[in-house]
Scaffold this active site. Sequence first.
Site: not given
Ligand code: BJW
Ligand code: ZN
Length: 258
Positions: A77, A126, A134
């Site tokens: 990445r 994020h 670490c």
């Molecule tokens: C355009 C376009 C153009 C295309 N112009 N637009 C069950 C088990 C464990 C956890 C959970 C669970 N159920 C729920 C949870 C909570 C979980 C969650 O929400 N899960 C859901 C998926 C169900 N969340 C978490 O775990 C978070 N922590 C938390 O809630 O703590 C409390 C908790 C702890 C334990 C249990 C439960 C609660 C943390 C979330 C961390 C997300 N991490 C990532 C990776 C980051 C690092 C990395 O990059 O490697 O973050 S995942 C990924 O998704 C990344 C993004 O920031 C995030 C959001 O994605 P995003 O940005 O919306 O992208 P896409 O691809 O989804 O959408 C793109 C959009 O662009 C689309 O709409 C297109 O249409 C559009 N698009 N071209 C404009 N040209």
């Molecule tokens: Zn250390």
Amino acid sequence: MPQSTRISPSGISPSGISLADLEPLVVLTGAGISAESGVPTFRGEGGIWQSHRAEDLATPFAFERNPELVWEFYNWRRNLIAQCSPNPGHLTLAQMEIVIKDFLLITQNVDGLHHVAGSINILEIHGSIWQIKCTICGEIRIYRQTDEASTVPMCQVCGELMRPDVVWFGEMLDQEKLNQAFESAARANTMLVIGTSALVQPVNTLPLIAKEAGARLIEINPSPTPLSPIMDMRLSGPSGEMLPGWWDEVKKVSLNSN
Ligand code: BJW
Ligand code: ZN
């Protein structure tokens, strides 16, 4: 029925919003804003989670089980992102910040392209792919290594394993950043929600908080999201085209009203 206004792909807003109507402005971005720069999104066609399992790469358990595999994914990445440049969407946000003083950009993206574009007041909620931390002592270090074959980095303080300083599924977000995001959402006059599928908690609650506190919500995304029904306006198209068009229109309306 959604209460949103669809506007034409020309980006010309029929809303007559002027600069003075926007402040405080909070912008929430997701992977879609970087799509036109060549950074893959996570969900949908060509998205990272179509070809890679999040459970194997983006959870603390995955890292514990196989740190080499997770590092391989992040090395790939970093190498890819290093070859990408900000697009007109990123650049427009940086220009907006020069004019709008009460401005906060909350990004879920870890790619750093908002910084490269010149945005200043950014909350990388994020984390950042350009930082590592670490697993034991919490030491944080800038990490600009873009060699895909780089080895797993170890801590220079305690010698233990370093990890990418990003937020994985099941992990808590930084509480200070989250508080600032919630507070800003609650006092926003307008929130722009750009390029996010709005599926990931807790960030997807920010527009709801803003809406409840009376803010105007504007979504820029070629596809509808679960939050589309509560939007006051939707610009249905790529943000690299829609955002500059909309911003030009806002500036025109402001000039005419002065
Ligand atoms: C355009 C376009 C153009 C295309 N112009 N637009 C069950 C088990 C464990 C956890 C959970 C669970 N159920 C729920 C949870 C909570 C979980 C969650 O929400 N899960 C859901 C998926 C169900 N969340 C978490 O775990 C978070 N922590 C938390 O809630 O703590 C409390 C908790 C702890 C334990 C249990 C439960 C609660 C943390 C979330 C961390 C997300 N991490 C990532 C990776 C980051 C690092 C990395 O990059 O490697 O973050 S995942 C990924 O998704 C990344 C993004 O920031 C995030 C959001 O994605 P995003 O940005 O919306 O992208 P896409 O691809 O989804 O959408 C793109 C959009 O662009 C689309 O709409 C297109 O249409 C559009 N698009 N071209 C404009 N040209
Ligand atoms: Zn250390």
